[in-house]
Write an enzyme that holds these catalytic residues in place. Structure first.
Site, PDB file in Angstrom:
ATOM      1  N   GLY A 207       0.837  -1.198   0.000  1.00 23.60           N
ATOM      2  CA  GLY A 207       0.000   0.000   0.000  1.00 23.60           C
ATOM      3  C   GLY A 207       0.866   1.239   0.000  1.00 23.60           C
TER       4      GLY A 207
ATOM      5  N   LYS B  68     -10.051   1.355  18.171  1.00 20.87           N
ATOM      6  CA  LYS B  68      -8.906   1.786  18.987  1.00 20.87           C
ATOM      7  C   LYS B  68      -9.181   1.531  20.474  1.00 20.87           C
ATOM      8  CE  LYS B  68      -7.474   5.253  15.608  1.00 20.87           C
ATOM      9  NZ  LYS B  68      -7.775   6.597  15.076  1.00 20.87           N
TER      10      LYS B  68
ATOM     11  N   GLU C  75     -10.533   7.841   7.152  1.00 21.61           N
ATOM     12  CA  GLU C  75     -10.386   6.483   6.623  1.00 21.61           C
ATOM     13  C   GLU C  75     -10.886   6.442   5.187  1.00 21.61           C
ATOM     14  OE1 GLU C  75      -8.928   3.835   8.450  1.00 21.61           O
ATOM     15  OE2 GLU C  75      -8.421   5.651   9.537  1.00 21.61           O
TER      16      GLU C  75
HETATM   17  N1  LIG Z   1      -4.340   8.304   7.290  1.00 24.31           N
HETATM   18  C1  LIG Z   1      -4.095   8.340   8.600  1.00 24.31           C
HETATM   19  O1  LIG Z   1      -4.000   9.427   9.205  1.00 24.31           O
HETATM   20  C2  LIG Z   1      -3.935   7.096   9.363  1.00 24.31           C
HETATM   21  C3  LIG Z   1      -4.150   5.862   8.802  1.00 24.31           C
HETATM   22  N2  LIG Z   1      -3.995   4.723   9.548  1.00 24.31           N
HETATM   23  C4  LIG Z   1      -4.166   3.413   8.944  1.00 24.31           C
HETATM   24  O2  LIG Z   1      -3.141   3.239   7.982  1.00 24.31           O
HETATM   25  C5  LIG Z   1      -3.597   2.380   6.939  1.00 24.31           C
HETATM   26  C6  LIG Z   1      -3.429   3.101   5.604  1.00 24.31           C
HETATM   27  O3  LIG Z   1      -4.199   4.282   5.642  1.00 24.31           O
HETATM   28  P1  LIG Z   1      -4.058   5.408   4.517  1.00 24.31           P
HETATM   29  O4  LIG Z   1      -2.683   5.448   4.011  1.00 24.31           O
HETATM   30  O5  LIG Z   1      -4.655   6.623   5.104  1.00 24.31           O
HETATM   31  O6  LIG Z   1      -5.035   4.843   3.405  1.00 24.31           O
HETATM   32  P2  LIG Z   1      -5.016   5.107   1.833  1.00 24.31           P
HETATM   33  O7  LIG Z   1      -6.351   4.727   1.328  1.00 24.31           O
HETATM   34  O8  LIG Z   1      -4.484   6.462   1.543  1.00 24.31           O
HETATM   35  O9  LIG Z   1      -3.912   4.051   1.335  1.00 24.31           O
HETATM   36  C7  LIG Z   1      -4.157   2.691   1.158  1.00 24.31           C
HETATM   37  C8  LIG Z   1      -3.513   2.300  -0.158  1.00 24.31           C
HETATM   38  O10 LIG Z   1      -3.570   0.899  -0.308  1.00 24.31           O
HETATM   39  C9  LIG Z   1      -3.816   0.636  -1.684  1.00 24.31           C
HETATM   40  N3  LIG Z   1      -4.337  -0.720  -1.822  1.00 24.31           N
HETATM   41  C10 LIG Z   1      -5.602  -1.153  -1.672  1.00 24.31           C
HETATM   42  N4  LIG Z   1      -5.673  -2.469  -1.919  1.00 24.31           N
HETATM   43  C11 LIG Z   1      -4.436  -2.876  -2.217  1.00 24.31           C
HETATM   44  C12 LIG Z   1      -3.876  -4.128  -2.565  1.00 24.31           C
HETATM   45  N5  LIG Z   1      -4.622  -5.235  -2.639  1.00 24.31           N
HETATM   46  N6  LIG Z   1      -2.552  -4.191  -2.833  1.00 24.31           N
HETATM   47  C13 LIG Z   1      -1.785  -3.087  -2.761  1.00 24.31           C
HETATM   48  N7  LIG Z   1      -2.263  -1.868  -2.438  1.00 24.31           N
HETATM   49  C14 LIG Z   1      -3.583  -1.770  -2.172  1.00 24.31           C
HETATM   50  C15 LIG Z   1      -4.782   1.725  -2.108  1.00 24.31           C
HETATM   51  O11 LIG Z   1      -4.769   1.890  -3.513  1.00 24.31           O
HETATM   52  C16 LIG Z   1      -4.214   2.929  -1.369  1.00 24.31           C
HETATM   53  O12 LIG Z   1      -3.268   3.641  -2.148  1.00 24.31           O
HETATM   54  C17 LIG Z   1      -5.044   2.041   7.293  1.00 24.31           C
HETATM   55  O13 LIG Z   1      -5.051   0.838   8.015  1.00 24.31           O
HETATM   56  C18 LIG Z   1      -5.459   3.196   8.197  1.00 24.31           C
HETATM   57  O14 LIG Z   1      -6.495   2.851   9.066  1.00 24.31           O
HETATM   58  C19 LIG Z   1      -3.600   4.760  10.865  1.00 24.31           C
HETATM   59  C20 LIG Z   1      -3.382   5.959  11.472  1.00 24.31           C
HETATM   60  C21 LIG Z   1      -3.546   7.223  10.788  1.00 24.31           C
HETATM   61  N1  LIG Z   2      -9.021   8.174  10.410  1.00 23.86           N
HETATM   62  C1  LIG Z   2      -8.209   8.115  11.569  1.00 23.86           C
HETATM   63  C2  LIG Z   2      -6.773   8.044  11.178  1.00 23.86           C
HETATM   64  C3  LIG Z   2      -5.888   7.698  12.290  1.00 23.86           C
HETATM   65  O1  LIG Z   2      -6.047   6.694  12.977  1.00 23.86           O
HETATM   66  C4  LIG Z   2      -8.419   9.347  12.414  1.00 23.86           C
HETATM   67  O2  LIG Z   2      -9.006  10.303  11.911  1.00 23.86           O
HETATM   68  O3  LIG Z   2      -8.020   9.339  13.574  1.00 23.86           O
END
Ligand SMILES: NC(=O)C1=CN([C@@H]2O[C@H](COP(=O)(O)OP(=O)(O)OC[C@H]3O[C@@H](n4cnc5c(N)ncnc54)[C@H](O)[C@@H]3O)[C@@H](O)[C@H]2O)C=CC1
Ligand SMILES: N[C@@H](CC=O)C(=O)O
Ligand code: NA
Length: 430
Positions: free
Chosen positions: A13, A207, A192
């Protein structure tokens, strides 16, 4: 001394967080190598859309074959940044079976399948680290798992979702509409993939389940967490909170209950006094209080969402897993030996702020007060204001079991003189 053979990292990802992990691995390569004792090398980056240009990432490393990447013989650590349940779960399991350590930020998956994943990791002698899964950049899980391992934690209370805190803050400080504030949070990378998870409280509940499990050395499932999001919080609620010297925050509260023989976990909007430290947590910041027997009250504060802050926590875990790999050990696994039951929300003792639209005639106030008394709920304050033959009644209660408060509201709704229960919100932090 830094050894020359690199530790190989498979990144799954490359979205908001994954792209920042890749960037920091490159820009901080020398420091990371010195801290770990070996250089890191990206073995590959699994993506869904391979044609996209990704600055700073060698296109030769990009693949859509995530399964093939995690099962490669030379991969030491898998960093899962896809999110959601599948294919993330299957890929993490495959990584463990391949002997790789795993770093993830995936709270949804951990709240659902944490115990099973920990068991597979242990079976294969692999590490599972997930500091970024709760409260973004804030070091919270490792302090609970490691620094507080010698203490007894009784309560964890705080703001653990950046998106909803950002929305409530915008609604209060700039009068922004709910939809507009959510769009802004999404554009900033806080929300998310499906922001329903944020605004309906699922993310904070996941969480809370993780926090309660670690804090109380037990297992708390997502379904055990009482959950209410912010979709029903209105501008009127926020204004009413202000009149009481309070603000509205989405809180996660995990507590020992029943003389420590059970636990409770809940997520809901609550009014808190402006003088409370949580009231000044703005934007996508998070803050969590931990209360422990010997340590007393600890407060953890910092960015709870966003690409670079979250990647900071991921990189910290990556360094830890790599150090363990080089040292031939593994970090702490699941600790759930207390097996405490989770009590229902009805047992939680809390306070309510209730706004009623009632008939403006003699005896109505006394009639309503009787309903509270009949349910053993003591009233703290009452504020009444008239409008067009109707009166608005705002009642704040003393602490009472949630079941008694729920029954009180149900009985109030039955009264002919109560035209509407305009809002119900718990009051915390006093
Ligand atoms: N954005 C934030 O502030 C935070 C996010 N998280 C967690 O981090 C993780 C990632 O979040 P984000 O980066 O925000 O999400 P995002 O949606 O920006 O990134 C996820 C990426 O994974 C890709 N993807 C989906 N299916 C796939 C597959 N089968 N193979 C390869 N790539 C694939 C998507 O195309 C996308 O680019 C999630 O579990 C989220 O809950 C945790 C804390 C904070
Ligand atoms: N969507 C989440 C991302 C971090 O965990 C948030 O807004 O806190
Ligand atoms: Na964290």
């Amino acid at each position: 001394m830094v050894r020359t053979r690199p530790l190989k990292v498979a990144l799954l990802g490359c979205g908001v967080v994954g792209s920042q992990v890749a960037r920091l691995m490159t820009t901080h390569a020398e420091d990371l190598a010195a801290r770990i004792g070996a250089p890191l090398e990206l073995a590959g980056v699994a993506v869904r859309r391979p044609d996209r240009v990704r600055a700073g990432i060698d296109p030769a490393l990009v693949t859509t074959d995530a399964e093939g990447l995690v099962t490669r013989d030379d991969v030491d650590v898998v960093v899962e940044m896809i999110g959601g349940i599948e294919p993330a779960r299957g890929l993490i399991e495959a990584a463990f079976k391949n002997g790789a350590g795993v770093v993830t930020a995936n709270k949804a998956l951990l709240a659902q399948d944490g115990p099973a994943l920990h068991a597979i990791a242990a079976e294969h002698g692999a590490d599972l680290y997930y500091e970024a899964a709760v409260a973004g950049a804030i070091p919270l899980l490792r302090p609970l798992r490691e620094s507080l391992a010698g203490d007894t934690v009784n309560r964890v209370l705080g703001i653990v979702n950046g998106t909803t805190n950002f929305i409530l803050d915008r609604m209060e400080s700039s009068g922004a509409g709910y939809g507009e504030a959510l769009d802004e949070a999404t554009a900033l990378g806080y929300a998310e993939a499906d922001p329903t998870a944020d605004v309906e409280g699922f993310d904070a509940a996941a969480k809370a389940a993780i926090l309660a499990g670690i804090a109380f050395h037990t297992r708390v499932r997502l379904d055990d967490v009482h959950r209410q999001g912010i979709t029903e919080v209105t501008a009127a609620d926020i204004a009413s909170a202000r009149r009481m010297g309070c603000t509205v925050k989405l809180l996660a509260i995990c507590e020992r209950a029943g003389d420590g023989r059970s636990v409770t976990a809940r997520v809901h909007p609550a009014m808190i006094p402006l003088s409370h430290p949580l009231a000044s947590v703005k934007g996508a910041y998070n803050a969590v209080f931990v209360e422990a027997d010997s340590a007393g009250q600890l407060m953890f504060y910092g960015p709870g969402a966003g690409g670079a802050p979250t990647a900071s926590a991921v990189l910290g875990d990556l360094v830890a897993v790599c150090r363990n790999k080089l040292g031939g050990g593994r970090g702490p696994g699941e600790s759930a030996y207390t097996q405490l039951p989770v009590s229902p929300m009805g047992d939680v003792v809390t306070r309510y702020h209730i706004s009623l639209d009632v008939a403006d005639k003699p005896g109505v106030l006394a009639q309503c007060a009787l309903v509270f008394a009949d349910h053993g709920v003591s009233i703290d304050t009452v504020r009444q204001s008239g409008k067009d033959g109707e009166a608005s009644l705002v009642v704040v209660t003393h602490r009472a079991p949630d079941a008694a408060l729920t029954a009180t509201v149900a009985a109030l709704r039955e009264l002919d003189t109560v035209h509407d229960v305009a809002s119900i919100m718990r009051v915390e932090g006093e």
